[in-house]
Write a protein that holds these residues in place. Structure first.
Motif, PDB file in Angstrom:
ATOM      1  N   ILE A  43      -6.009   3.462  -1.082  1.00  0.00           N
ATOM      2  CA  ILE A  43      -6.723   3.436   0.199  1.00  0.00           C
ATOM      3  C   ILE A  43      -8.148   3.953   0.018  1.00  0.00           C
ATOM      4  N   LEU A  75       2.304   6.731   1.111  1.00  0.00           N
ATOM      5  CA  LEU A  75       1.109   5.904   1.020  1.00  0.00           C
ATOM      6  C   LEU A  75       0.453   6.078  -0.349  1.00  0.00           C
ATOM      7  N   PHE A  91      -4.477  -3.125   7.989  1.00  0.00           N
ATOM      8  CA  PHE A  91      -3.476  -2.424   7.198  1.00  0.00           C
ATOM      9  C   PHE A  91      -2.138  -2.442   7.927  1.00  0.00           C
ATOM     10  N   LEU A 122      -4.032   6.603   8.374  1.00  0.00           N
ATOM     11  CA  LEU A 122      -5.074   5.576   8.386  1.00  0.00           C
ATOM     12  C   LEU A 122      -6.079   5.803   9.515  1.00  0.00           C
ATOM     13  N   ILE A 128       0.823  -1.212   0.000  1.00  0.00           N
ATOM     14  CA  ILE A 128       0.000   0.000   0.000  1.00  0.00           C
ATOM     15  C   ILE A 128       0.854   1.257   0.000  1.00  0.00           C
ATOM     16  N   TYR A 180      -2.460   6.831  -1.708  1.00  0.00           N
ATOM     17  CA  TYR A 180      -3.714   7.393  -1.207  1.00  0.00           C
ATOM     18  C   TYR A 180      -4.917   6.970  -2.038  1.00  0.00           C
TER      19      TYR A 180
END
Length: 262
Positions: free
Chosen positions: A191, A186, A206, A217, A179, A188
């Motif tokens: 997610i 990250l 995660f 998160l 991820i 994004y």
């Protein structure tokens, strides 16, 4: 602990089904491990003995007993499962987990050429006797970056349908794959697509080994998000982030800002 009347996010008691914290043991000395599980047992839901460390740790059974004594589920890293698959020794891996008293197993395909359909077959094989945690995402950051969000969601759903109790989103212990991009940033968009999918968030975990990942998160998915690959020295720090007791999340969760002005 001290008593107080602060308005903080609620935390379920163990055994909980949300707000789970999975800690990774990279091969800690046994006494240090004992101290960690005795000090933080109420905050830790799973301990993962990373990679193949259980085969290189002379007193691994002392550590597994310590985890059980403090109400912590333990399992051996998915990379070890993959090694047994490569050597055509999956029955031996089953026996190893059973002999250790494990009730949880991890099934992954992050480092070997095993399709997700084949991985789902292993999940079905073990789901009747173990609580199966599966993992989606690859160890190789370049390979992971080419895995589209649609594929992530497809593979997560396939694992859950096969009998996985939780599906773990890969980030490695470094936070630089799965991820995450190779620079630690990250993904994004990924997610967001997972968060907006029909997947029950309580069935996801995660990997979030860095503070920046944890903060994002928690802010995006809430204080009850399941987080894994937490370093042993960060257990209390993560709990303060979940409760809005650290500057980074002080005003992010319902009630914390109002209580500050009471």
């Amino acid at each position: 602990m001290f008593t107080h009347t602060l308005n903080l996010p609620g935390r379920d008691a163990k055994p909980r089904t949300r707000g789970l914290t999975m800690v990774i043991d990279p091969g800690l000395p046994s006494r240090q491990f004992d101290d960690i599980v005795s000090s933080y047992g109420d905050l830790i839901d799973f301990v993962k003995f990373g990679w193949g460390t259980c085969l290189a740790t002379p007193d691994i059974l002392r550590k597994t007993r310590a985890a059980r004594e403090h109400g912590i589920e333990f399992y051996f890293g998915g990379t070890l499962f993959e090694k047994f698959v490569l050597n055509n020794r999956v029955d031996e891996w089953y026996k190893l987990c059973s002999d250790a008293g494990a009730t949880v197993v991890e099934i992954s395909n992050g480092a070997i050429p095993l399709s997700n359909t084949e991985k789902a077959g292993y999940i079905r094989r073990f789901a009747d006797e173990f609580t199966v945690l599966s993992e989606v995402g690859f160890k190789d950051p370049v390979r992971s970056e080419t895995l589209s969000p649609a594929r992530w969601i497809e593979y997560i759903q396939q694992d859950l349908e096969a009998g996985a109790h939780l599906v773990i989103a890969e980030a490695r212990e470094s936070g630089r794959s799965g991820i995450c991009r190779p620079n630690g940033e990250l993904r994004y968009g990924l997610i967001e697509e997972i968060a907006e999918s029909p997947i029950d968030p309580n069935r996801l975990m995660f990997e979030a080994p860095t503070k920046d990942l944890q903060i994002y998160l928690l802010r995006r998915l809430g204080p009850q998000v399941n987080l894994g690959n937490i370093h042993t020295g960060d257990v209390i720090g993560l709990e303060t982030l979940r409760l809005g007791l650290r500057a980074d999340t002080l005003t992010d969760f319902p009630g914390t800002e109002e209580s500050a002005h009471a």
